[in-house]
Design a protein around this motif. Structure first.
Motif, mmCIF file in Angstrom:
data_model
loop_
_atom_site.group_PDB
_atom_site.id
_atom_site.type_symbol
_atom_site.label_atom_id
_atom_site.label_comp_id
_atom_site.label_asym_id
_atom_site.label_seq_id
_atom_site.Cartn_x
_atom_site.Cartn_y
_atom_site.Cartn_z
ATOM 1 N N VAL A 176 0.874 -1.090 0.053
ATOM 2 C CA VAL A 176 0.123 -0.237 0.043
ATOM 3 C C VAL A 176 0.521 1.278 0.006
ATOM 4 O O VAL A 176 1.936 1.346 0.719
ATOM 5 N N ILE A 177 0.285 2.308 -0.762
ATOM 6 C CA ILE A 177 1.081 3.490 -0.729
ATOM 7 C C ILE A 177 -0.073 4.558 -0.691
ATOM 8 O O ILE A 177 -1.013 4.335 -1.090
ATOM 9 N N ASN A 178 0.395 5.727 -0.580
ATOM 10 C CA ASN A 178 -0.627 6.783 -0.630
ATOM 11 C C ASN A 178 -0.403 7.538 -2.053
ATOM 12 O O ASN A 178 0.706 7.216 -2.592
ATOM 13 N N SER A 179 -1.191 8.221 -2.365
ATOM 14 C CA SER A 179 -1.360 9.020 -3.713
ATOM 15 C C SER A 179 -0.056 9.922 -3.923
ATOM 16 O O SER A 179 0.155 10.410 -5.090
ATOM 17 N N ASN A 180 0.551 10.404 -2.744
ATOM 18 C CA ASN A 180 1.648 11.271 -2.939
ATOM 19 C C ASN A 180 3.110 10.420 -3.408
ATOM 20 O O ASN A 180 3.918 11.027 -3.787
ATOM 21 N N ASN A 181 3.087 9.271 -3.141
ATOM 22 C CA ASN A 181 4.105 8.380 -3.307
ATOM 23 C C ASN A 181 4.207 7.658 -4.545
ATOM 24 O O ASN A 181 4.856 6.504 -4.497
ATOM 25 N N ILE A 182 3.204 7.607 -5.602
ATOM 26 C CA ILE A 182 2.980 6.813 -6.451
ATOM 27 C C ILE A 182 4.074 7.149 -7.437
ATOM 28 O O ILE A 182 4.808 8.028 -7.755
ATOM 29 N N ASN A 183 4.892 5.731 -7.933
ATOM 30 C CA ASN A 183 5.909 5.843 -8.757
ATOM 31 C C ASN A 183 5.668 4.617 -9.930
ATOM 32 O O ASN A 183 4.934 3.714 -9.529
ATOM 33 N N VAL A 184 6.296 4.589 -10.880
ATOM 34 C CA VAL A 184 6.135 4.021 -12.086
ATOM 35 C C VAL A 184 6.691 2.561 -11.785
ATOM 36 O O VAL A 184 5.907 1.405 -12.124
ATOM 37 N N TYR A 185 7.658 2.358 -10.957
ATOM 38 C CA TYR A 185 8.202 0.953 -10.659
ATOM 39 C C TYR A 185 7.024 0.175 -9.877
ATOM 40 O O TYR A 185 6.868 -0.927 -10.262
ATOM 41 N N ASP A 186 6.413 1.021 -8.888
ATOM 42 C CA ASP A 186 5.591 -0.019 -8.282
ATOM 43 C C ASP A 186 4.217 -0.268 -9.008
ATOM 44 O O ASP A 186 3.703 -1.291 -8.683
ATOM 45 N N LEU A 187 3.778 0.360 -9.998
ATOM 46 C CA LEU A 187 2.635 0.124 -11.022
ATOM 47 C C LEU A 187 3.008 -0.948 -11.616
ATOM 48 O O LEU A 187 2.295 -1.797 -11.988
ATOM 49 N N VAL A 188 4.247 -1.031 -12.196
ATOM 50 C CA VAL A 188 4.673 -2.045 -13.294
ATOM 51 C C VAL A 188 4.847 -3.357 -12.467
ATOM 52 O O VAL A 188 4.812 -4.250 -13.070
ATOM 53 N N ASN A 189 5.364 -3.306 -11.067
ATOM 54 C CA ASN A 189 5.797 -4.497 -10.507
ATOM 55 C C ASN A 189 4.837 -5.070 -9.690
ATOM 56 O O ASN A 189 4.947 -6.082 -9.089
ATOM 57 N N HIS A 190 3.337 -4.541 -9.873
ATOM 58 C CA HIS A 190 2.118 -5.286 -9.358
ATOM 59 C C HIS A 190 1.533 -5.590 -10.592
ATOM 60 O O HIS A 190 1.093 -4.801 -11.220
ATOM 61 N N GLU A 191 0.776 -6.835 -10.466
ATOM 62 C CA GLU A 191 -0.051 -7.165 -11.460
ATOM 63 C C GLU A 191 -1.449 -6.365 -11.366
ATOM 64 O O GLU A 191 -1.951 -6.103 -12.246
ATOM 65 N N LYS A 192 -2.016 -6.419 -10.109
ATOM 66 C CA LYS A 192 -3.325 -5.495 -10.061
ATOM 67 C C LYS A 192 -3.231 -4.229 -9.268
ATOM 68 O O LYS A 192 -2.289 -3.981 -8.360
ATOM 69 N N LEU A 193 -4.021 -3.242 -9.478
ATOM 70 C CA LEU A 193 -3.915 -2.056 -9.107
ATOM 71 C C LEU A 193 -5.419 -1.847 -8.386
ATOM 72 O O LEU A 193 -6.416 -1.849 -9.031
ATOM 73 N N ILE A 194 -5.478 -1.478 -7.022
ATOM 74 C CA ILE A 194 -6.651 -1.008 -6.534
ATOM 75 C C ILE A 194 -6.508 0.314 -5.895
ATOM 76 O O ILE A 194 -5.580 0.829 -5.315
ATOM 77 N N MET A 195 -7.300 1.302 -6.441
ATOM 78 C CA MET A 195 -7.345 2.555 -6.106
ATOM 79 C C MET A 195 -8.734 3.075 -5.213
ATOM 80 O O MET A 195 -9.479 2.500 -5.614
ATOM 81 N N THR A 196 -8.677 3.959 -4.240
ATOM 82 C CA THR A 196 -9.828 4.497 -3.707
ATOM 83 C C THR A 196 -10.240 5.475 -4.538
ATOM 84 O O THR A 196 -9.412 6.278 -5.305
#
Length: 208
Positions: A176-196
């Protein structure tokens, strides 16, 4: 304009959400994503590796045998790089691997990563996510309700929430991360993305 379903924590659809075209339906630039991911990994490197050169290895001051007449190869020191216990030729030294990439390139890569998740149907929006106290079991049940178990999942919330963080951190493969710490690596490194829903709004506010 892409439209995705909004789910509650019981896994029931409670509405629809129109996403911003420029962020969640952008052209996917794989080259930009690659460059930003490589930059991110390079910046994580500590660069503390170190080997000893010939002048730094202790000992070896005396010539082991005379230059000629022994039938053996000429040697000036037992700390030669060719010998066990000797120095290292062109070995690594402490250095800084970090470098910067243009801000526009990061934005393009972020939009590409988000768009890829939406395109591949690996994007889930929750109406809200909160706990009165840390409850890992409740978070596991939420993931089951969303049919989202057994895959690497990134959860993005709008603001830092210790109860949510503590409820997720012991679940294998879920971060889990908050919206201020979003980075491309985390997005690519996880298969699914859940956002509020609130996190989606903050991302659109910043990147639109």
């Amino acid at each position: 304009m892409p439209v995705v379903a909004i789910y509650n924590v019981q896994g029931q659809q409670v509405g629809d959400l129109e996403l911003n075209d420029s962020i969640f339906a952008a052209n996917i630039n794989q080259a930009a994503v690659h460059q930003v991911v490589v930059n991110h990994l390079a910046n994580l490197r500590r660069g503390t590796h170190s080997t000893k050169s010939r002048g730094e290895v202790r000992g070896g001051g005396k010539k082991p045998w005379r230059q000629k007449g022994t039938g053996r190869a000429r040697v000036g020191t037992i700390r030669s790089p060719l010998w066990r216990g000797g120095s290292i030729i062109f070995g690594p030294k402490p250095r800084d691997y970090s470098y910067s990439v243009p801000r526009k390139l990061k934005r393009v890569a972020l939009k590409s990563a988000f768009s890829s998740k939406v395109k591949d149907d690996k994007f889930i929006v929750l109406d809200q996510l909160s706990f009165e106290a840390p409850k890992t079991k409740e978070m596991v049940n939420i993931l089951k309700a969303l049919n989202n178990t057994g895959v690497k999942t990134l959860v993005i919330i709008a603001e830092k929430d210790d109860n949510v963080t503590k409820s997720i951190r012991n679940i294998a493969g879920v971060n889990v991360i908050n919206s201020n710490n979003i980075n491309v690596y985390d997005l690519v490194n996880h298969e699914k993305l859940i956002m509020t829903k609130d996190a989606v709004a903050k991302v659109e506010e910043v990147l639109a």
